[in-house]
Design a protein around this motif. Structure first.
Motif, PDB file in Angstrom:
ATOM      1  N   LYS A  20      -4.857   1.006  -4.149  1.00 51.65           N
ATOM      2  CA  LYS A  20      -3.952   1.213  -3.017  1.00 51.65           C
ATOM      3  C   LYS A  20      -2.509   1.466  -3.449  1.00 51.65           C
ATOM      4  O   LYS A  20      -1.688   1.894  -2.643  1.00 51.65           O
ATOM      5  N   TRP A  55      -7.937   7.982   1.658  1.00 50.16           N
ATOM      6  CA  TRP A  55      -8.136   6.814   0.793  1.00 50.16           C
ATOM      7  C   TRP A  55      -9.557   6.769   0.243  1.00 50.16           C
ATOM      8  O   TRP A  55      -9.775   6.330  -0.896  1.00 50.16           O
ATOM      9  N   GLU A  85       0.840  -1.197   0.000  1.00 50.33           N
ATOM     10  CA  GLU A  85       0.000   0.000   0.000  1.00 50.33           C
ATOM     11  C   GLU A  85       0.873   1.245   0.000  1.00 50.33           C
ATOM     12  O   GLU A  85       1.850   1.346   0.746  1.00 50.33           O
ATOM     13  N   HIS A 136     -10.156   6.401  -3.679  1.00 55.84           N
ATOM     14  CA  HIS A 136     -10.966   5.329  -4.255  1.00 55.84           C
ATOM     15  C   HIS A 136     -12.130   5.905  -5.059  1.00 55.84           C
ATOM     16  O   HIS A 136     -12.485   5.378  -6.119  1.00 55.84           O
TER      17      HIS A 136
END
Length: 629
Positions: free
Chosen positions: A493, A483, A386, A487
């Motif tokens: 990631k 995040w 990640e 997304h």
């Protein structure tokens, strides 16, 4: 409290079950193919065919259980509302995508919160209070059913470790039984919507003989029925249909060069405007994008283009969206927005650019971007590491990493629709709606201008960076909210843009300067569906179902893709079975070689888009459309 089974254990169980058959195949199954196989296995355990509909809550609950889920009543009610009359196989697949399984570790973690002695057990009294008074409350009878399980209860305590093990084993067995039934009963496979597990042509490198385009009649079926092979089984399958019609189109590598888009020689002297936008892939497979209104003040010769927007990706990282097909449909607004007239669409191509040149009169036009979805689709691939978004220096001050700043800079490029290097409130609100679902009002925007770098009352690139740094500081360095934003914008990631395709629209006019404004960001609208259908019906080849003159299949071949439309002129709905098994080097937007569609009476619908897997090789489109009812 209903809990779903563990994804890790379930997936490994599927792998072991399929290991023998998978080893015999040249290409192992992907996770996406395993997902669809699980969907089919569960569905066909409850129903005779994938064409059957779910018509009750009980059927939905049973099918979900066979898929390894254990839905709560709240979950069932979410998908089966008072207005729901039926759900089909596609709906079932969407539900399974949304209702993710819970791992054994997550299940144990939930119970450990009640385990005050850390001995692997919970007092019945504590368990009863939790399940009847918190969250989605269970009834006394439901709790008693758990407490009365002899294997996991003793001395007034609930052994949750044993319960989790029993639960996981039971859930895995449900799915295993469904998969075994699908494996044993080969006849079921011919009723499925998809055929991945039987080796789709997309994965089969062996050559396929070129079939001849014609209508398949009963006499044809008899003459081929004993010849064996895929063709024989395909024709034998059609015997249960009322009638069938087939299309064959052979496309060469980089075919139709005579369709190449050429820019008019005088465009350097024309007036030009530009706007950017983006296609976003939703969790349910839908694609949403910006939509625009364009104003032409006087009749002009117009040159329009749309192409993927090239961003400054880090060296060595892929740019998969550059291969995504794009199109632009131009509709003229007449008396009102509901009455739009298709004028043209960008059907000519030069590399990744699609365009159109022609004469447009004065008025308001809607520009609706479109992509087939063949190359913008969910990809399930493991991320080994990640990306880090923030870090602290030796003084403890928080900073954005170089990689994250580069990604934010690319996002800024995408949401800066007019390309002036600044974000207006309207542009920023498209970003906010996409990432948070809410708009920023004038008061909040005024606060933003006071605290972050702006120019001409618009947010600069540095101001946008600082805004994200402030969000990280507000969460004390916790990157979870960051995040969520990434997304929503299509990043994974590893900070790779895999579920979005930014694009840029250029408009040239010789008599006046066009005006363009982004007004919506939404999924494929009814207007776009109508526009695609009309363009295919007007320009494509049509074949009538033999003996059913009211059912017409239209197929339109473009430079790099083929679109089919089904027209139902009758007064009754019809179900059409589509089989692409004999296509070569092809991929379609549905991701299935075999599926069925329901066409409403007196209507036209887009059936599928098909593109080559590899444009450098010849591709053969061979599809059989069969009337079921």
């Amino acid at each position: 409290m209903a809990i779903s089974p563990g994804s890790d254990a379930t997936f490994s169980s599927q792998k072991s079950m399929l290991s023998e058959s998978s080893r015999s195949k040249k290409f192992p199954l992907t996770e996406e193919e395993l997902f669809y196989m699980n969907c089919r296995a569960a569905y066909l355990t409850v129903f005779k065919s994938s064409l059957d509909n779910i018509i009750s809550k009980d059927q939905l609950y049973l099918a979900l259980q066979h898929a390894g889920r254990n839905p709560s009543q709240k979950t069932i009610n979410k998908y089966w509302t008072p207005q729901t009359a039926k759900l089909n196989f596609d709906d079932f697949c969407i539900i399974l995508r949304k209702e993710k399984p819970t791992s054994n570790a997550e299940l144990l973690k939930s119970f450990k919160q009640l385990d005050v002695n850390d001995d692997g057990s919970v007092l019945h009294t504590d368990l009863y209070k939790l399940l009847t008074k918190r969250g989605e409350k269970m009834t006394r009878e439901e709790v008693n059913a758990i407490i009365n399980l002899a294997d996991v209860n003793a001395d007034g305590k609930f052994d949750y470790i044993k319960f989790c093990k029993l639960y996981m084993t039971t859930s895995e067995q449900c799915l295993k039984t469904a998969l075994e039934k699908l494996e044993v009963d080969s006849k079921l496979r011919r009723h499925q919507f998809g055929s991945h597990i039987e080796g789709s042509p997309e994965r089969d490198p062996s050559p396929v003989p070129k079939p001849s385009p014609r209508i398949i009649r009963k006499t044809d079926q008899e003459s081929f029925s004993n010849k064996g092979g895929t063709r024989s089984s395909l024709l034998a399958t059609t015997r249960k249909f009322k009638t069938s019609v087939s299309f064959t189109i052979t496309m060469g590598a980089n075919s139709n060069r005579n369709w190449k888009l050429t820019e008019p020689n005088s465009t350097k002297e024309w007036q030009c405007v530009q706007s950017k936008g983006c296609f976003f892939l939703e969790e349910n497979g839908e694609i949403i994008s910006h939509q625009y209104r364009m104003h032409i003040a006087q009749r002009s010769m117009v040159y329009l283009t749309i192409k993927p927007l090239n961003l400054s990706q880090a060296e060595g990282k892929p740019s998969p969206w550059l291969s995504v097909d794009t199109a632009l449909y131009i509709l003229k607004e007449n008396e009102n927005q509901a009455n739009l007239q298709l004028m043209c669409f960008t059907e000519l191509r030069n590399r990744e650019t699609f365009g159109w040149t022609g004469d447009l009169g004065p008025g308001i036009y809607w520009l609706i971007p479109s992509t087939t979805g063949c190359r913008l689709r969910k990809e399930i691939k493991p991320i080994t590491e990640e990306a880090q978004l923030v870090y602290r220096d030796e003084t403890g001050e928080l900073f954005l990493t170089k990689e994250f700043r580069s990604t934010l800079s690319d996002i800024f490029e995408v949401i800066d629709l007019d390309g002036n290097g600044l974000l207006s409130l309207e542009e920023y609100n498209f970003f906010e709606l996409r990432t948070s679902g809410e708009k920023c009002d004038e008061d909040a925007w005024a606060v933003c201008r006071e605290n972050f770098d702006t120019k001409k009352n618009e947010l600069t690139r540095q101001g946008f960076m600082d805004l994200n740094l402030m969000e990280a500081n507000d969460r004390e360095g916790d990157p979870r909210d960051l995040w969520v934003t990434l997304h929503s914008m299509g990043y994974n990631k590893a900070l790779e843009l895999t579920e979005a395709c930014p694009f840029v629209i250029d408009i040239y006019a010789d008599k006046c300067k066009p005006k363009i404004k982004a007004v919506h960001m939404e999924a494929c609208s009814g207007q776009l569906e109508k526009a695609i259908c009309k363009s295919v019906v007007n320009k494509g080849d049509a074949k009538v179902m033999d003996g059913y003159e009211n059912i017409v299949v239209h197929t339109y071949k473009r430079d790099t893709w083929i679109t089919s439309v089904i027209e139902n002129k009758s007064d009754n709905k019809v179900i059409i079975h589509i089989n692409n098994e004999l296509s070569k080097n092809c991929v379609n937007n549905r991701g299935l070689d075999i599926f069925a569609v329901e066409v409403a009476p007196k209507s036209t619908m887009v059936c599928q888009h098909v593109m080559p897997l590899n444009e450098q090789q010849e591709w053969i489109y061979y599809c059989v459309y069969s009337l079921i009812s």
